[in-house]
Design a protein around this motif. Structure first.
Motif, PDB file in Angstrom:
ATOM      1  N   THR A   1       2.864 -12.120   5.834  1.00  0.00           N
ATOM      2  CA  THR A   1       2.393 -11.275   4.940  1.00  0.00           C
ATOM      3  C   THR A   1       3.522 -11.056   3.676  1.00  0.00           C
ATOM      4  N   ASP A   2       4.713 -11.781   3.686  1.00  0.00           N
ATOM      5  CA  ASP A   2       5.542 -11.876   2.641  1.00  0.00           C
ATOM      6  C   ASP A   2       5.833 -13.102   2.133  1.00  0.00           C
ATOM      7  N   PRO A   3       4.819 -13.631   1.485  1.00  0.00           N
ATOM      8  CA  PRO A   3       4.800 -15.038   1.112  1.00  0.00           C
ATOM      9  C   PRO A   3       5.931 -15.123  -0.109  1.00  0.00           C
ATOM     10  N   ARG A   4       6.669 -16.752   0.141  1.00  0.00           N
ATOM     11  CA  ARG A   4       7.746 -16.917  -0.671  1.00  0.00           C
ATOM     12  C   ARG A   4       7.386 -18.177  -1.346  1.00  0.00           C
TER      13      ARG A   4
ATOM     14  N   ASP B   1      -4.831 -11.054  -4.723  1.00  0.00           N
ATOM     15  CA  ASP B   1      -4.627 -10.627  -3.436  1.00  0.00           C
ATOM     16  C   ASP B   1      -3.226  -9.899  -3.518  1.00  0.00           C
ATOM     17  N   PRO B   2      -3.375  -8.570  -3.810  1.00  0.00           N
ATOM     18  CA  PRO B   2      -2.561  -7.588  -3.810  1.00  0.00           C
ATOM     19  C   PRO B   2      -1.094  -7.908  -2.955  1.00  0.00           C
ATOM     20  N   SER B   3      -1.451  -8.204  -1.774  1.00  0.00           N
ATOM     21  CA  SER B   3      -0.476  -8.235  -0.690  1.00  0.00           C
ATOM     22  C   SER B   3       0.299  -9.821  -1.063  1.00  0.00           C
ATOM     23  N   ALA B   4      -0.422 -10.829  -1.650  1.00  0.00           N
ATOM     24  CA  ALA B   4       0.651 -11.701  -1.674  1.00  0.00           C
ATOM     25  C   ALA B   4       1.574 -11.622  -2.959  1.00  0.00           C
ATOM     26  N   THR B   5       1.315 -10.837  -3.945  1.00  0.00           N
ATOM     27  CA  THR B   5       2.283 -10.507  -5.106  1.00  0.00           C
ATOM     28  C   THR B   5       3.286  -9.488  -5.051  1.00  0.00           C
ATOM     29  N   SER B   6       2.857  -8.462  -3.938  1.00  0.00           N
ATOM     30  CA  SER B   6       3.578  -7.312  -4.106  1.00  0.00           C
ATOM     31  C   SER B   6       5.193  -7.437  -3.830  1.00  0.00           C
TER      32      SER B   6
END
Lengths: 387, 314
Positions: free
Chosen positions: A57-60, A139-144
């Motif tokens: 859930t915390d993509p780099r 996709d908000p979680s991909a950028t947050s």
């Protein structure tokens, strides 16, 4: 007829024997159904490996397009700092605003960075020029994660460039400091959250479906008619049918716990015995619900549909997929009823946080109440006649 | 009826005014019957006549809408638990576990009934059935005849006092049927009461007493001879040429209730002997065929009863 035969079938011992008859029968049927048996072992492992390694859930290293309209050294410094944060990977250099838009629209880039003309000059003059960062926030979680990394970046990125006379342009440190402790998961690793959660969802799905089919299968195959004509009561049938799956659930739990510990490095900070005991409670919970469905459904297809109807809110509202506290109050109330919600708190609490029984009292109570309610409905719903 | 005078102690089934409806349609209507202990009692009737529903009410699987009665002295409304302990019910459809072996099925039944030694009881039943060398075969893999024998074996395993058999020989070959009936007679000799539903006339004739039920109504009760005599059917058997044309002609005549070809002969049946004789007098006198008086068969009686009840039903 002898008195002995008349006394037959009464009392606790007889009830236990009837339960045992049912238990043995179910166990044999389970063993004989090789494919089902294999799925019960294989599915949890495959899902665990697949999702445990896949979900992050915390993509780099997100693909980033840049549009550079300035040639000052600040540009290089800024881009280097973005790259150093590990969140951004500059994969495209756009020549125009239109091209930048296209890269974002086509999904080739997750971020667009536009550094305006005369950025370096304006910066030196103290005019506070702006760098535009465009995030594809579908996709908000991909950028947050990346966006919050940017916030920290601005404070210090140009410290080295702004020396001597221009040092006054540097951001001034706040007169106080905020210290954040990321407790229980200091590195913020997704798998520490996902893997224990997967244990809950896998147990829910498999336990639910296997028992949901158990009574309807007997009705469809016509064996219910002769079962009902025998002196065995609904409670004995239910407990006899559930018991073999408690063993299967225990086996699945063992596999998942082992994999979590050795493959994914998830610690078990709390008491392992308590975790196992509460997991068994959760397993029985799901079996009771599945069994209730199977007394309501009239065929196996309906039983499957009911299982999925129940499984989806468990998956989405329990806090497994999305943050529980992010939901509106009414949804939290719904979530609070679902057993998976409580089990997730228990399993994450015990494994990661070292929670004790006293910390989890409410969750254990809620789960127990739910289980008793499901069992009561199942016994009440169980048709003792063919009426 | 004669059976009303039987002393109470000799009656296995005693029910009165049983009624059961499904979705507003009465499947069993005001059924009153008594079955004496130790008898093989045949339960006959066309498809959908309420035979299965009646059997299910007797063993506590269905609750009657109205009516009352006892089965082995236990109230069918309140003592279903006791009844289940002493009644063996063999369903129409094979209802043992197809994915369990013969031995496992029998052991399951023995355990549910709390027999002292389930393994030994199952083994004894297997030996009795002559299945010793196939004990570990899955029940679902057995042929129709063996399935029925196994189902019967499972029914009698807990030593019931009453057997309810729902069309036990449907789809079974003649040899297996005969073996099955021999077994039922042996059991009856040992004191078991058997209530068996069937379509087959030859099986009906092997019962001590029969009851004919059609569309929820009990139409005839008694021994085979009593039922035939009670129907008062007059019967002519015609042989010779042109039977098909004769049959067509006979069907139009008043007083002729049934015309049925049997191989090279024609059975002509009437409910009123005088009317039948009057109606056929001309044809008999014509001498084109040979006419002889015949005895009504059970089948004649049933088809006649079925026709009559249908008339009433419509």
């Amino acid at each position: 007829m002898s008195a002995q035969a008349n006394a037959r079938g009464r009392g606790f011992r007889a009830s236990f024997l009837r339960w045992y008859a049912m238990f043995v029968k179910e166990l044999i049927q389970l063993r004989r159904d090789r494919i089902t048996f294999a799925t019960m072992i294989f599915i949890p492992l495959a899902q665990l490996l697949l999702f445990g390694y896949a979900i992050n859930t915390d993509p780099r290293n997100l693909p980033t397009a840049v549009l550079i309209q300035d040639d000052s050294p600040f540009v290089r410094t800024f881009l280097a700092a973005m790259r150093a944060s590990k969140y951004f990977e500059v994969t495209y250099v756009a020549a125009s605003e239109a091209e930048l838009d296209h890269l974002l629209l086509s999904g080739k880039a997750q971020f667009g960075v536009q550094i305006p003309a005369n950025f370096g000059r304006d910066l030196m003059r103290g005019e506070r020029p702006a760098i535009l960062i465009i995030a594809d926030a579908t996709d908000p979680s991909a950028t947050s994660g990346a966006v919050s990394a940017l916030q920290g970046l601005t404070a210090s990125v140009f410290t080295r460039d702004l020396q001597g006379a221009s040092a006054s342009l540097n951001a001034k440190p706040a007169p106080f400091e905020v210290r954040v402790h990321r407790r229980y998961n200091p590195a913020g690793e997704t798998r520490l959250n996902i893997v224990p959660g997967l244990m809950g969802t896998i147990l829910t799905l498999t336990m639910l479906i296997f028992t949901a089919l158990s009574v309807t299968r007997e009705i469809e195959r016509g064996t219910m008619e002769s079962l009902l004509s025998m002196p065995i009561n609904p409670v004995e049938i239910m407990l006899g049918k559930i018991a073999p799956y408690v063993l299967i659930g225990g086996l699945q739990m063992g596999l998942i716990l082992g994999a979590a510990y050795w493959l994914f490095g998830v610690p078990v900070v709390g008491n392992l015995t308590m975790l196992i005991a509460l997991s068994v409670l959760f397993i029985i919970n799901n079996l009771s619900i599945g069994y209730t469905f199977s007394t309501i459904a009239t065929n196996q297809l309906q039983a499957m549909q009911m299982s999925f109807f129940f499984f989806l809110p468990n998956l989405l509202l329990s806090g497994f997929m999305f943050p529980f506290r992010g939901m509106p109050d009414w949804a939290q109330v719904v979530g609070e009823i679902l057993p998976l919600t409580h089990y997730l708190r228990i399993v994450r609490g015990v494994m990661l946080k070292g929670a004790t029984f006293a910390d989890l009292e409410w969750d254990v109570t809620a789960m127990t109440l739910f289980m008793l309610a499901a069992m009561a409905v199942a016994v009440a719903r169980f048709r003792q006649t063919l009426d | 009826m004669a059976i009303a005078t039987i002393p109470d102690g000799d009656i296995a089934i005693d029910v009165a005014h049983l009624t059961k409806s499904f979705n507003g349609r009465a499947v069993v209507r005001d059924l009153t019957m008594q079955v004496r202990k130790g008898l093989i009692y045949g339960f006959l009737g066309p498809n959908g006549s309420g035979k299965t529903t009646t059997l299910r009410m007797l063993c506590g699987l269905l609750t009657p809408d109205s009516g009352h009665g006892t089965c082995l002295g236990f109230d069918i409304l309140t003592q279903a638990k006791e009844i289940k302990r002493h009644v063996g019910y063999m369903t129409q459809r094979f209802s043992l576990y197809a994915d369990l072996s013969i031995r496992e099925n029998l052991e399951f039944v023995a355990r549910v009934h709390d027999l002292p030694d389930p393994r030994a009881a199952a083994k004894a039943a297997i030996d009795r059935l002559g299945l010793s060398n196939r004990a570990d075969q899955l029940a679902g893999e057995l042929s129709g005849g063996w399935k029925q024998r196994l189902a019967l074996g499972a029914c009698i395993l807990p030593e019931p006092r009453l057997l309810l058999l729902d069309e036990p020989t449907a789809g079974v070959d003649p040899k297996a049927r005969r073996d099955f009936w021999d077994e039922i007679h042996t059991l009856a000799n040992e004191g078991l009461t058997v209530l068996v539903s069937t379509h087959y006339m030859d099986e009906a004739e092997r019962c001590h007493e029969i009851a004919y039920i059609a569309y929820g109504d009990l139409l005839a009760v008694g021994t085979v001879d009593e039922v035939i005599a009670g129907a008062h059917l007059a019967n002519w058997i015609v042989t010779g040429e042109g039977l098909a044309e004769l049959a067509r002609q006979l069907r139009t005549l008043p007083g002729v209730d049934m015309v049925a070809p049997f191989g090279a002969s024609l059975h002509v049946v009437g409910r009123d002997a005088q009317k039948l004789d009057d109606a056929t007098a001309e044809l008999r006198a014509s001498g084109a065929q040979v006419w002889a008086r015949g005895e009504a068969t059970l089948e004649d009686v049933f088809i006649d009863l079925m026709g009559r009840s249908k008339d009433n039903f419509a």
